[in-house]
Design an enzyme around this catalytic site. Structure first.
Site, mmCIF file in Angstrom:
data_model
loop_
_atom_site.group_PDB
_atom_site.id
_atom_site.type_symbol
_atom_site.label_atom_id
_atom_site.label_comp_id
_atom_site.label_asym_id
_atom_site.label_seq_id
_atom_site.Cartn_x
_atom_site.Cartn_y
_atom_site.Cartn_z
ATOM 1 C CD1 TRP A 157 18.838 21.169 28.367
ATOM 2 C CD2 TRP A 157 17.236 19.705 27.834
ATOM 3 N NE1 TRP A 157 19.343 19.913 28.549
ATOM 4 C CE2 TRP A 157 18.374 18.981 28.229
ATOM 5 C CE3 TRP A 157 16.108 18.989 27.446
ATOM 6 C CZ2 TRP A 157 18.415 17.596 28.252
ATOM 7 C CZ3 TRP A 157 16.146 17.610 27.461
ATOM 8 C CH2 TRP A 157 17.283 16.938 27.869
ATOM 9 C CB THR A 159 11.005 27.131 27.061
ATOM 10 O OG1 THR A 159 11.717 26.499 28.109
ATOM 11 C CG2 THR A 159 9.537 27.276 27.464
ATOM 12 N NE ARG A 244 19.455 33.012 36.626
ATOM 13 C CZ ARG A 244 20.748 33.086 36.319
ATOM 14 N NH1 ARG A 244 21.499 34.023 36.858
ATOM 15 N NH2 ARG A 244 21.287 32.222 35.486
ATOM 16 C CB SER A 314 23.620 39.933 39.634
ATOM 17 O OG SER A 314 23.772 40.384 38.352
ATOM 18 C CB ILE A 338 1.115 16.229 54.629
ATOM 19 C CG1 ILE A 338 2.127 16.871 55.584
ATOM 20 C CG2 ILE A 338 -0.326 16.460 55.106
ATOM 21 C CD1 ILE A 338 2.105 18.387 55.630
ATOM 22 C CD GLU A 364 14.716 31.791 33.433
ATOM 23 O OE1 GLU A 364 15.191 32.693 34.149
ATOM 24 O OE2 GLU A 364 13.670 31.917 32.800
ATOM 25 N N GLY A 365 19.377 28.319 35.197
ATOM 26 C CA GLY A 365 20.494 28.279 36.124
ATOM 27 C C GLY A 365 20.124 27.431 37.321
ATOM 28 C CD GLN A 368 23.180 22.472 42.703
ATOM 29 O OE1 GLN A 368 22.513 22.626 41.684
ATOM 30 N NE2 GLN A 368 22.702 21.868 43.780
HETATM 31 N N1 CAA Z 1 25.449 41.100 33.918
HETATM 32 C C1 CAA Z 1 26.373 41.642 33.077
HETATM 33 N N2 CAA Z 1 27.553 41.039 32.807
HETATM 34 C C2 CAA Z 1 27.812 39.876 33.390
HETATM 35 C C3 CAA Z 1 26.903 39.255 34.273
HETATM 36 C C4 CAA Z 1 25.686 39.919 34.529
HETATM 37 N N3 CAA Z 1 24.768 39.399 35.352
HETATM 38 N N4 CAA Z 1 27.423 38.090 34.694
HETATM 39 C C5 CAA Z 1 28.637 37.984 34.112
HETATM 40 N N5 CAA Z 1 28.865 39.067 33.335
HETATM 41 C C6 CAA Z 1 30.056 39.368 32.571
HETATM 42 C C7 CAA Z 1 31.271 39.433 33.507
HETATM 43 O O1 CAA Z 1 31.418 40.708 34.058
HETATM 44 C C8 CAA Z 1 32.400 39.069 32.567
HETATM 45 O O2 CAA Z 1 32.700 40.210 31.794
HETATM 46 P P1 CAA Z 1 34.236 40.652 31.478
HETATM 47 O O3 CAA Z 1 34.798 39.595 30.608
HETATM 48 O O4 CAA Z 1 34.102 41.960 30.794
HETATM 49 O O5 CAA Z 1 34.941 40.712 32.786
HETATM 50 C C9 CAA Z 1 31.757 38.077 31.625
HETATM 51 O O6 CAA Z 1 30.338 38.303 31.669
HETATM 52 C C10 CAA Z 1 32.046 36.634 31.991
HETATM 53 O O7 CAA Z 1 31.555 36.443 33.327
HETATM 54 P P2 CAA Z 1 31.995 35.199 34.225
HETATM 55 O O8 CAA Z 1 33.502 35.125 34.247
HETATM 56 O O9 CAA Z 1 31.276 35.312 35.514
HETATM 57 O O10 CAA Z 1 31.458 33.984 33.339
HETATM 58 P P3 CAA Z 1 31.450 32.434 33.627
HETATM 59 O O11 CAA Z 1 31.805 31.732 32.376
HETATM 60 O O12 CAA Z 1 32.240 32.123 34.855
HETATM 61 O O13 CAA Z 1 29.871 32.118 33.834
HETATM 62 C C11 CAA Z 1 27.837 31.825 35.037
HETATM 63 C C12 CAA Z 1 29.087 32.659 34.788
HETATM 64 C C13 CAA Z 1 27.080 32.619 36.085
HETATM 65 C C14 CAA Z 1 28.142 30.446 35.564
HETATM 66 C C15 CAA Z 1 27.004 31.731 33.719
HETATM 67 O O14 CAA Z 1 27.611 30.878 32.784
HETATM 68 C C16 CAA Z 1 25.584 31.233 33.971
HETATM 69 O O15 CAA Z 1 24.706 32.014 34.360
HETATM 70 N N6 CAA Z 1 25.344 29.935 33.725
HETATM 71 C C17 CAA Z 1 23.946 29.394 33.806
HETATM 72 C C18 CAA Z 1 23.283 29.541 32.472
HETATM 73 C C19 CAA Z 1 21.789 29.512 32.609
HETATM 74 O O16 CAA Z 1 21.189 30.058 33.517
HETATM 75 N N7 CAA Z 1 21.163 28.894 31.617
HETATM 76 C C20 CAA Z 1 19.737 28.862 31.583
HETATM 77 C C21 CAA Z 1 19.264 28.899 30.174
HETATM 78 S S1 CAA Z 1 17.684 29.594 29.971
HETATM 79 C C22 CAA Z 1 16.571 28.483 30.534
HETATM 80 O O17 CAA Z 1 16.830 27.509 31.148
HETATM 81 C C23 CAA Z 1 15.180 28.931 30.315
HETATM 82 C C24 CAA Z 1 14.265 28.000 29.712
HETATM 83 O O18 CAA Z 1 14.098 27.929 28.501
HETATM 84 C C25 CAA Z 1 13.416 27.216 30.601
#
Ligand code: CAA
Length: 381
Positions: A157, A159, A244, A314, A338, A364-365, A368
């Site tokens: 996926w 882009t 986002r 965030s 409509i 982009e997430g 959920q």
């Molecule tokens: N900024 C900085 N650091 C961050 C952060 C942020 N926003 N979010 C998490 N971290 C850090 C945490 O602090 C943690 O660090 P430490 O190990 O030092 O403590 C580390 O990252 C791991 O964080 P989590 O334990 O929260 O990680 P997780 O595995 O539980 O995942 C999640 C978190 C939010 C679910 C993440 O996996 C996520 O965002 N998933 C969705 C992915 C996504 O959006 N994909 C889209 C792809 S792009 C796309 O779709 C675009 C396109 O082409 C159309």
């Protein structure tokens, strides 16, 4: 910088340029591009010449250097024209932001400037067939062979992948380390071992190019790694925080287009001897649509403004993305309602908007995942 509730004359004129481009260039061809599932390469070039692409990338690297707030103003207008086009347009910001965040000055010059000034495209390669929401579980590997980094794995996926000349790839140096093993690497498309899959035949946003990309023993020099080994996951998360609000802006653009169509149709369409806009059932739907759009825009602009102040965003970025995506879906669905039977056909524009909106709740997430980010931020506080 504008005050939060008003725009400066410069911002009004920026918005007008984007609106004119959307109205004159994008809208007239949007249905045809959708039907043919065709990527509008020529329109992307025009957008580039108007400075409507690379919106948030720094001026000194050839970008438009807009604040996130101003970029969101632009992207709402473009998405009002066609959200598939808007998605393709902001993909460069998404792909190059990891380098802006984590790269050295020399890497920024090498990997951002030529893409931006040359009107080329780049892709953000995080998602994999088995790692979507669980980005930290990605399986693509990067190994040190002494002289180079060697990348093996598949991305899904992606882009603009078919048209990109550079990929920003997230890969793990040690799967056992989970997110702490993830690295970020800039990979030129011309590197041997890269295979790009077909343009996916999507439900909506069909003109945006979405492909898989496979890396088979792809070797790049050591200094193509952005940040230190293991820093890639944080770079990816910070990039998504910064991107986002623009995705939320795309959702607001879809919702606004759907609401405008619905208002106009409701005034024209007569049933029981009156325009359906005279019925309270329709008025209440329109009122809820407009209120949800305004709330979504305010959240979007607030998250953009926070980023512009260099403040953590965030929570607000995820709130904006969640709310705006769900608003786009509900407003587009209500617009089809409509329009009734006519809305369910491709002869009217709201059918496309409903299909396009669905993607906002997924890419982009997902909505959920945004809730997970929001809840974690709340509970951490
Ligand atoms: N900024 C900085 N650091 C961050 C952060 C942020 N926003 N979010 C998490 N971290 C850090 C945490 O602090 C943690 O660090 P430490 O190990 O030092 O403590 C580390 O990252 C791991 O964080 P989590 O334990 O929260 O990680 P997780 O595995 O539980 O995942 C999640 C978190 C939010 C679910 C993440 O996996 C996520 O965002 N998933 C969705 C992915 C996504 O959006 N994909 C889209 C792809 S792009 C796309 O779709 C675009 C396109 O082409 C159309």
């Amino acid at each position: 910088m504008s005050s939060f509730f008003g725009l400066s004359p410069e911002q009004e004129s920026l918005r007008e340029i984007a609106h004119k481009f959307a109205a004159d260039k994008i809208r007239p061809v949007a249905a045809g591009l959708d039907e043919a599932s065709r990527f509008p390469a020529e329109l992307i070039n025009e957008a580039h010449s108007l400075g409507l692409i690379n919106l948030t990338l720094p001026i000194e690297l050839g970008g438009s250097g807009l604040s996130m707030f101003d970029a969101c103003l632009v992207i709402e207008e473009i998405a009002w024209g066609c959200s598939g086009f808007a998605t393709s347009m902001v993909a460069n910001d998404l792909a190059l932001t990891p380098i802006r965040i984590g790269g050295t000055e020399e890497q920024k010059r090498r990997f951002i400037e030529p893409i931006v000034t040359g009107g080329a495209l780049a892709s953000f390669c995080l998602t994999e067939p088995g790692a979507g929401s669980d980005a930290g579980g990605l399986q693509t590997t990067v190994e040190d062979d002494g002289n180079s980094w060697v990348i093996n794995g598949s991305k899904q996926w992606i882009t603009n992948a078919g048209y990109a000349s550079q990929y920003t790839v997230f890969a793990t140096i040690d799967r056992a380390k989970k997110h702490k093993g993830i690295c970020c690497i800039a990979v030129p498309r011309s590197t041997p071992g890269i295979t790009v899959g077909h343009h996916e035949n999507k439900m909506g946003q069909r003109c945006s190019d979405t492909c898989s990309v496979t890396f088979d023993g792809v070797k790049v020099p050591k200094d193509y790694m952005i940040g230190a080994p293991g820093e890639g996951f944080k770079i990816a998360m910070q990039t998504l925080d910064a991107s986002r609000p623009m995705t939320a802006g795309i959702a607001v653009g879809i919702a606004r287009a759907a609401c405008e169509h619905a208002v106009s149709y409701a005034k024209d369409r007569k049933q029981f001897g009156s325009p359906i806009s005279s019925f309270q059932a329709i008025q209440f739907m329109l009122a809820d649509m407009a209120t949800a759009i305004e709330s979504s825009r305010l959240l979007t602009m607030r998250s953009a403004w926070l980023l512009d102040q260099g403040k953590p965003a965030s929570l607000e970025s995820s709130m904006a993305k969640r709310m705006s995506a769900d608003t786009a879906m509900s407003v587009a669905t209500d617009a089809v309602q409509i329009y009734g039977g006519y809305g369910y056909t491709k002869d009217y524009p709201v059918e496309k908007l409903m299909r396009d909106a669905k993607l906002l709740q997924i890419y982009e997430g997902t909505s959920q995942i945004q809730r997970i980010v929001i809840a974690r931020e709340l509970l951490r506080a």
